[in-house]
Design an enzyme around this catalytic site. Sequence first.
Site, short mmCIF file in Angstrom:
data_model
loop_
_atom_site.label_atom_id
_atom_site.label_comp_id
_atom_site.label_asym_id
_atom_site.label_seq_id
_atom_site.Cartn_x
_atom_site.Cartn_y
_atom_site.Cartn_z
N CYS A 266 0.82 -1.33 0.07
CA CYS A 266 0.07 -0.09 0.01
C CYS A 266 0.89 1.33 0.15
CB CYS A 266 -1.09 0.02 1.04
SG CYS A 266 -2.07 -1.41 1.40
C1 UGA Z 1 -1.19 0.89 5.50
C2 UGA Z 1 -1.94 1.84 6.04
O1 UGA Z 1 -1.24 2.01 7.40
C3 UGA Z 1 -3.39 1.77 6.43
O2 UGA Z 1 -4.01 2.69 7.06
C4 UGA Z 1 -4.13 1.35 4.80
O3 UGA Z 1 -5.52 1.06 4.98
C5 UGA Z 1 -3.31 0.27 4.29
O4 UGA Z 1 -2.03 0.69 4.22
C6 UGA Z 1 -4.18 0.03 2.94
O5 UGA Z 1 -3.77 0.99 2.11
O6 UGA Z 1 -4.51 -1.12 2.78
P1 UGA Z 1 -0.16 -1.63 5.96
O7 UGA Z 1 0.32 -1.66 4.45
O8 UGA Z 1 -0.69 -2.79 6.52
O9 UGA Z 1 -1.38 -0.22 6.06
O10 UGA Z 1 1.08 -1.21 6.95
P2 UGA Z 1 1.63 -0.18 7.82
O11 UGA Z 1 1.40 -0.54 9.23
O12 UGA Z 1 1.09 1.19 7.46
O13 UGA Z 1 2.85 0.02 7.75
C7 UGA Z 1 3.63 0.31 6.56
C8 UGA Z 1 5.17 0.02 6.38
O14 UGA Z 1 5.61 1.10 6.99
C9 UGA Z 1 5.90 -1.28 7.22
O15 UGA Z 1 6.61 -1.58 6.52
C10 UGA Z 1 6.06 -0.84 8.44
O16 UGA Z 1 7.18 -1.53 9.09
C11 UGA Z 1 6.81 0.55 8.24
N1 UGA Z 1 6.69 1.62 9.26
C12 UGA Z 1 5.62 1.77 9.86
C13 UGA Z 1 7.99 1.91 9.73
O17 UGA Z 1 9.04 1.61 9.17
N2 UGA Z 1 8.10 2.93 10.80
C14 UGA Z 1 6.79 3.26 11.23
O18 UGA Z 1 6.98 4.11 12.33
C15 UGA Z 1 5.72 2.83 10.89
#
Ligand code: UGA
Length: 428
Positions: A266
């Site tokens: 995403c």
């Molecule tokens: C993301 C969004 O958070 C959701 O709100 C959205 O609905 C979803 O995409 C989508 O479009 O369907 P997701 O892809 O499950 O959700 O993952 P996240 O929890 O957002 O994490 C994304 C990436 O960022 C991961 O690789 C995570 O490790 C990284 N991340 C996140 C960091 O490196 N640091 C952080 O502080 C937070």
Amino acid sequence: MILAVVGAGYVGMVCGVGFAKMGHQVILIDIDSDKVDMINQGRAPVYETGLDAALRGLAPTSLSATSTLDSDSIGNADAIFLCVQSSTADCEGMDLTPVERAARDVGVALRNSSGYPVVVVKSTVSPGATEKRILPILEESSGKRAGVDFAVMANPEFLREGNALADFLCPDRIVIGGVDTKGRAVLGEIYKDFGVPIISVDRTTAEVIKCACNAFLAAKVSFINEVGNICKALGVDTYKVAEAMGADPRISPHFLKAGIGFGGSCLPKDTRSLCMVARELGYEPILLESILQVNDNQPLRLIEMAERKMGRLVGKKVTVLGLAFKAGTDDVRKSPAIQVTKGLCQRGASVTVYDALAEEKAKGVLQDRVIYCPSAVEAISQAEVVFVLTDSDEFKDVELYSGKVVIDGRRVLDDGVRDGLDYEGICW
Ligand code: UGA
């Protein structure tokens, strides 16, 4: 209400089960008959916290699955949700082919329908896509007219993988895109018991909201990673910086965990999609491009860090803990951990890996280039250096790492616990 959900992937499964839990009658439709059989036996075909249990807990009449998308399966539905994926492995931005195919099938199935069905685009699509691409396909394949015979609405999801069912059942807000009165009324009815603000906008605004949310989250991660790279050079701990930054409510502590970068299906795709739409409109999206550029470089920094510490990695025994794009999921799409693992293999390292949830999916991309181990202890046993690439709780046990070089891409080992280890963190 009777709801048809097309696509039984992460989004479709969660929405289907979630809607059924909220009292609606759901029919899930997926072209993969193996998935359909699993669902009808009460097993979810994707891993998502609590999903299997929720599926098994449903009354048998509230959810069923079929691989046939026709007038029998969707003809009685009050709303038909398109929940198919909009990303494919070899496409950097959105790939709307699956959504367009699903829209065509839905249109054909609606040819002889009576009433005023509401077709809802829940798949994330690039801004303008519902209006310019999906709606015309629905009209052409159904032989009917949107706004006269059926409604077309956009209703983006904000579900985090690993937490998706809880996010579905307790959302922060619901965004409904489309000005069709009947469409708004049906979606308002479907979501009436969620008790959260409903933001009603037009279809393209809803699509921009979705992409902008993910691009903003991506921006926060790339921002803190860039600050983190500077902190590393200064000998400063980025996590202390982020803690103080996050205490300001205008900034908030969320998405300020520095590390190997964001992945998944995403954040990268939606940020890229906004860039592409901007360029089509003649605007150069400098900031959005930089978010992606910082993210592309981040995993490689980890390998360079190991090389500075240990010299060339050729022939070195290396372990990778965590292959998914984040902990708590089996999803390896655009996973920075996979990028690191491939980089290690390219440099001739001998690599063992462990990720209980993601192993099967990782095999699809890494094949036999690495040795898959059934536990972290086993993976590490012969290793000289361990790369920790998801912040899974099981990697927080400092005992695992004694005698090894640890390259931490996720701040799994905090200050204090790592004393005495030969340890390097990516941004601290
Ligand atoms: C993301 C969004 O958070 C959701 O709100 C959205 O609905 C979803 O995409 C989508 O479009 O369907 P997701 O892809 O499950 O959700 O993952 P996240 O929890 O957002 O994490 C994304 C990436 O960022 C991961 O690789 C995570 O490790 C990284 N991340 C996140 C960091 O490196 N640091 C952080 O502080 C937070």
